[in-house]
Design an enzyme around this catalytic site. Structure first.
Site, short mmCIF file in Angstrom:
data_model
loop_
_atom_site.label_atom_id
_atom_site.label_comp_id
_atom_site.label_asym_id
_atom_site.label_seq_id
_atom_site.Cartn_x
_atom_site.Cartn_y
_atom_site.Cartn_z
N HIS A 28 0.83 -1.04 -0.01
CA HIS A 28 -0.14 -0.02 0.01
C HIS A 28 0.92 1.44 -0.04
O HIS A 28 1.89 1.31 0.66
CB HIS A 28 -1.00 0.07 1.16
CG HIS A 28 -1.98 -0.82 1.15
ND1 HIS A 28 -3.17 -0.50 1.78
CD2 HIS A 28 -2.18 -2.05 0.58
CE1 HIS A 28 -3.99 -1.35 1.54
NE2 HIS A 28 -3.54 -2.31 0.96
N LYS A 199 -9.71 -12.22 10.08
CA LYS A 199 -9.47 -12.48 8.66
C LYS A 199 -7.62 -12.08 8.31
O LYS A 199 -7.38 -11.03 8.99
CB LYS A 199 -10.25 -11.68 7.76
CG LYS A 199 -9.34 -11.52 6.56
CD LYS A 199 -10.31 -11.10 5.23
CE LYS A 199 -9.66 -10.77 3.99
NZ LYS A 199 -10.61 -10.34 2.90
N LYS A 201 -5.00 -11.24 5.78
CA LYS A 201 -4.67 -11.12 4.13
C LYS A 201 -3.35 -11.76 3.99
O LYS A 201 -2.39 -11.53 4.46
CB LYS A 201 -4.45 -9.56 4.04
CG LYS A 201 -4.20 -9.18 2.93
CD LYS A 201 -4.77 -9.42 1.53
CE LYS A 201 -6.55 -9.22 1.65
NZ LYS A 201 -7.07 -9.55 0.61
N ASP A 230 -6.96 -15.03 3.14
CA ASP A 230 -7.29 -14.61 1.58
C ASP A 230 -5.80 -14.51 1.11
O ASP A 230 -5.25 -13.41 1.14
CB ASP A 230 -7.99 -13.43 1.93
CG ASP A 230 -8.17 -12.78 0.64
OD1 ASP A 230 -8.26 -13.53 -0.51
OD2 ASP A 230 -8.72 -11.67 0.38
N PRO A 231 -5.47 -15.46 0.27
CA PRO A 231 -4.16 -15.27 -0.42
C PRO A 231 -4.51 -14.41 -1.70
O PRO A 231 -3.76 -14.47 -2.69
CB PRO A 231 -3.72 -16.84 -0.94
CG PRO A 231 -4.69 -17.61 -0.12
CD PRO A 231 -5.78 -17.02 0.13
N ASN A 232 -5.65 -13.98 -2.13
CA ASN A 232 -6.01 -13.31 -3.43
C ASN A 232 -5.52 -14.00 -4.51
O ASN A 232 -4.96 -13.23 -5.30
CB ASN A 232 -5.27 -11.87 -3.17
CG ASN A 232 -6.17 -10.93 -2.63
OD1 ASN A 232 -5.89 -9.97 -1.48
ND2 ASN A 232 -7.47 -10.85 -2.91
N GLU A 255 -10.49 -17.72 1.54
CA GLU A 255 -11.10 -16.76 0.50
C GLU A 255 -10.15 -16.96 -0.60
O GLU A 255 -8.75 -16.61 -0.48
CB GLU A 255 -11.07 -15.54 1.19
CG GLU A 255 -11.78 -14.20 0.53
CD GLU A 255 -11.69 -13.08 1.15
OE1 GLU A 255 -11.87 -13.20 2.28
OE2 GLU A 255 -11.60 -12.10 0.62
N ASN A 278 -14.21 -12.50 -3.46
CA ASN A 278 -14.41 -11.49 -4.24
C ASN A 278 -13.59 -11.20 -5.43
O ASN A 278 -13.56 -9.96 -5.93
CB ASN A 278 -14.01 -10.13 -3.10
CG ASN A 278 -12.63 -10.09 -2.76
OD1 ASN A 278 -12.03 -11.03 -2.21
ND2 ASN A 278 -11.78 -9.45 -3.46
N ASP A 302 -19.94 -6.23 -2.54
CA ASP A 302 -19.19 -5.05 -2.11
C ASP A 302 -19.92 -4.04 -2.79
O ASP A 302 -20.15 -4.10 -4.20
CB ASP A 302 -17.66 -4.82 -2.56
CG ASP A 302 -16.99 -3.57 -2.31
OD1 ASP A 302 -17.76 -2.64 -2.41
OD2 ASP A 302 -15.81 -3.58 -2.05
N HIS A 329 -16.94 -7.64 1.15
CA HIS A 329 -15.43 -7.32 1.13
C HIS A 329 -15.16 -5.82 1.20
O HIS A 329 -16.42 -5.03 1.16
CB HIS A 329 -15.38 -7.61 -0.45
CG HIS A 329 -14.21 -6.86 -1.01
ND1 HIS A 329 -14.17 -5.79 -1.75
CD2 HIS A 329 -12.87 -7.35 -1.14
CE1 HIS A 329 -12.97 -5.48 -2.10
NE2 HIS A 329 -12.04 -6.20 -1.66
N SER A 330 -14.00 -5.53 1.45
CA SER A 330 -13.63 -4.05 1.67
C SER A 330 -12.34 -3.73 0.87
O SER A 330 -11.54 -4.72 0.84
CB SER A 330 -13.76 -3.60 3.19
OG SER A 330 -12.71 -3.70 3.86
N ASN A 331 -12.25 -2.59 0.79
CA ASN A 331 -10.86 -1.84 0.56
C ASN A 331 -10.78 -0.72 1.65
O ASN A 331 -11.53 -0.44 2.38
CB ASN A 331 -10.83 -1.38 -0.64
CG ASN A 331 -10.26 -2.21 -2.02
OD1 ASN A 331 -9.41 -2.87 -1.59
ND2 ASN A 331 -11.18 -2.51 -2.95
N ARG A 411 -4.46 3.74 -7.79
CA ARG A 411 -3.53 2.57 -6.70
C ARG A 411 -2.82 1.94 -7.79
O ARG A 411 -2.99 1.20 -8.63
CB ARG A 411 -4.70 1.80 -6.07
CG ARG A 411 -4.03 0.68 -5.17
CD ARG A 411 -5.07 0.11 -4.42
NE ARG A 411 -4.23 -1.18 -3.68
CZ ARG A 411 -5.29 -1.97 -2.88
NH1 ARG A 411 -6.42 -2.05 -2.92
NH2 ARG A 411 -4.24 -3.02 -2.28
O1 GKR Z 1 -6.21 -3.59 0.51
O2 GKR Z 1 -4.60 -4.69 0.21
C1 GKR Z 1 -5.72 -4.64 0.40
C2 GKR Z 1 -6.73 -5.77 -0.21
O3 GKR Z 1 -5.89 -6.74 -0.67
C3 GKR Z 1 -7.74 -5.31 -1.20
O4 GKR Z 1 -7.32 -4.51 -2.07
C4 GKR Z 1 -8.65 -6.70 -1.54
O5 GKR Z 1 -9.44 -5.99 -2.41
O6 GKR Z 1 -9.60 -6.60 0.69
C5 GKR Z 1 -9.55 -7.26 -0.42
C6 GKR Z 1 -9.78 -8.70 -0.43
O7 GKR Z 1 -10.50 -9.11 0.26
O8 GKR Z 1 -9.46 -9.10 -1.28
MG MG Z 2 -10.39 -10.94 -0.74
#
Ligand code: GKR
Ligand code: MG
Length: 431
Positions: A28, A199, A201, A230-232, A255, A278, A302, A329-331, A411
Site C-alpha cells: 500500500h 481474517k 490477508k 485470503d491469498p488473493n 477466501e 471477491n 461490495d 469485501h472491503s478496501n 492505486r
Molecule cells: O487492501 O490490500 C488490500 C486488499 O488486498 C484489498 O485490495 C482486497 O481487495 O481486501 C480485499 C480482498 O479481500 O481481496
Molecule cells: Mg478477498
C-alpha cells in the site's frame, strides 16, 4: 407537488493516511485514494457517497454529471438506463487481476445510487436501511482484518512511526512480518474493536508462513474465534488443496485461494472448508457459471462494485436462491462507505459471516463527529435520515489537499513495492 431535482454534482478526490500494508499486488502507498461524491437538490438536500479513488473513474464521473443534473433522485432506474445508454457496461475482463476491482461503470453507478438513496432517505425522513426493506439487525458485526506489513504509520511519516502513539494506534504502526507479529497485531486490534472473528490477508509471503500464522492465531484465540485466510488468488490449485487440507477444521472459510471459477471449483471439491470470493464471482454475469461449476460457497459482495445497495439486495436474493452465503469485501475506506455497508449489512437476510472492513487501518475521517464506533466488533445501524452521516467539510478539504500534494492518482501497489524491493513484480499466480 414539486418533485426533487438534482442541481449540483460534486466530485472530490481525497488521500487518506494508510500504513505500509502488504498484499498479493505489492505494498500500500502512504495514502489510500477515495473519491467523495455529493449530489445536491434544488431544495438544498445533500446526498453523499464514497468510492475507491482512481483518476479514470473520476473522469468518467465528471462525464456522467451532464446526465444527472436535472434528474429526480427517486428515478434510479431511469438514471441507470441513461448511464448504460451513454457509457455501455464494463467488460468482465475490466476487473483486472489485482485483488481490487478496476471496473469503471459499476463504481459510477454505485456512487450516484448511494448519494441518491441518501437524498431519498432525507426527503422521506427514514434511514437508508428502510429503503432496502428495513433492518433485520440493530448492529452489524465485522471481522478483524489483519495484514502483514512493514513498520510505519503511512502518510507523511511513511515508514516512520509516532513515538507518542499508544494502544491500537501504536500497534497499527508496528511491523508484522511473521506469525508472532501477526498474533500481536490480532490481539491489539481485537482488544480495541472487540472483533470476534479474524481474517488474515495472505498472498504476501510463501504459503507455509501464512498457514503458520493461521495456526498461531488458532492456538492463541482458540476454537471459538472463526478464522479466514485470503491469498488473493496467488496459489495454484495444488497449493490450495495441500494447505487447504492442513487448515481444515480451523478456517471458517478460505477466501480466493486460486484464480478463476474453474480452479476454485476444483479446490472446493477437494476440501470440506467453504470457499469465499471477491475475485472470481464479481458480477451478475458470473453467477450462472458459478452455480454450474460450484466455485464458491460465499460471495463477498461490495456495494462499490456490485453497482450499489439495491443491486446488492438483488445479489442477496440470488444467493438465497442458489444456496450461496453472502458477506462483504472491503478496501481502505472511511465512514461514508462504512455507513453504507452497515445499512446494507442490516438489511440482508442471509447473514452468517461477519463483514470485512479496513476501517481500523485508517485514522482520518470526513464525517461530522469523527470516527465511527465499534462495540464488540459491531457497528450500530445509524438511525438518522438517509445514511445518517454528514460531511465534515473542513476535514474533506484537508484530505483533498493531501490528494493534491501526494501525487498519486490511482492505486499501484507494484510501484510502491518496487520502492522497497526494486526487482519485485506482480504475478497473477505465484505459489
Ligand atoms: O487492501 O490490500 C488490500 C486488499 O488486498 C484489498 O485490495 C482486497 O481487495 O481486501 C480485499 C480482498 O479481500 O481481496
Ligand atoms: Mg478477498
Amino acid at each position: 407537488m414539486k418533485l426533487p431535482k438534482i442541481k449540483e454534482f460534486h466530485i472530490t478526490p481525497i488521500a487518506v493516511v494508510d500504513p505500509p500494508l502488504l498484499n498479493a499486488a505489492g505494498l500500500h502507498a502512504p495514502y489510500a485514494l477515495r473519491t467523495v461524491v455529493e449530489l445536491v437538490t434544488e431544495d438544498n438536500i445533500s446526498g453523499i457517497s464514497e468510492i475507491p479513488g482512481n483518476i479514470e473513474i473520476d473522469k468518467a464521473l465528471e462525464k456522467s454529471r451532464q446526465f444527472i443534473i436535472g434528474k429526480d433522485p427517486f428515478q434510479l432506474n431511469q438514471i441507470r438506463d441513461i448511464l448504460v445508454a451513454n457509457f455501455g457496461i464494463d467488460k468482465m475482463s475490466d476487473r483486472g487481476d489485482a485483488p481490487w476491482d478496476q471496473r469503471t461503470l459499476v463504481h459510477i453507478f454505485s456512487a450516484i445510487e448511494v448519494a441518491c438513496l441518501d437524498i431519498i432517505g432525507k426527503i422521506v425522513n427514514r434511514p437508508v436501511v428502510d429503503l432496502l426493506g428495513g433492518k433485520r439487525r440493530d448492529a452489524v458485526p465485522f471481522s478483524a482484518y489483519l495484514f502483514y506489513k512493514y513498520e510505519g504509520a503511512g502518510g507523511e511519516l511513511a515508514f516512520g512511526t509516532d513515538p507518542n502513539a499508544t494502544g491500537w494506534d501504536a500497534a497499527r504502526q508496528a511491523s508484522a512480518l511473521n506469525p508472532t507479529e501477526i498474533v500481536a497485531q490480532a490481539k491489539a486490534m481485537c482488544k480495541e474493536f472487540g472483533f470476534q472473528s479474524i481474517k488474515l490477508k495472505g498472498g504476501a509471503f510463501e504459503p507455509r508462513q501464512e498457514v503458520d500464522a493461521i495456526l498461531a492465531l488458532h492456538k492463541e484465540f482458540g476454537e471459538n474465534t472463526p478464522l479466514r485466510l485470503d491469498p488473493n488468488a496467488l496459489w495454484t490449485v495444488e497449493t490450495s488443496i495441500k494447505y487447504g487440507k492442513e487448515m481444515e477444521g480451523i478456517l471458517e472459510y478460505l477466501e480466493d485461494p486460486c484464480r478463476g471459477q474453474e480452479n476454485m471449483a476444483t479446490v472446493r471439491k477437494a476440501l470440506k472448508t467453504p470457499l469465499a470470493t471477491n475475485m472470481c464471482t464479481t458480477s451478475f454475469e458470473d453467477i450462472p457459471r458459478s452455480y454450474t461449476l460450484g466455485s464458491e460457497d460465499i460471495i463477498l459482495s461490495d456495494h462499490h462494485f456490485w453497482g450499489g445497495l439495491q443491486d446488492s439486495m438483488k445479489l442477496a436474493s440470488i444467493c438465497e436462491t442458489f444456496g450461496r452465503d453472502l458477506s462483504m469485501h472491503s478496501n481502505s475506506h472511511l465512514g461514508i462507505s462504512l455507513a453504507a455497508m452497515v445499512h446494507l449489512g442490516a438489511a440482508i437476510p442471509n447473514f452468517r459471516y461477519a463483514l470485512d472492513t479496513h476501517y481500523p487501518w485508517q485514522s482520518d475521517e470526513i464525517i461530522v463527529g469523527g470516527r465511527m464506533k465499534f462495540e464488540d466488533g459491531a457497528v450500530a445501524v445509524p438511525t438518522g435520515a438517509g445514511l445518517g452521516v454528514e460531511l465534515d467539510r473542513v476535514a474533506l478539504a484537508k484530505l483533498h489537499e493531501n490528494y493534491k500534494k501526494c501525487g498519486l492518482t490511482k492505486r499501484n501497489d507494484e510501484i510502491e513495492m518496487q520502492k522497497v524491493q526494486p526487482d519485485w513484480k506482480f504475478k497473477a499466480t505465484r505459489w
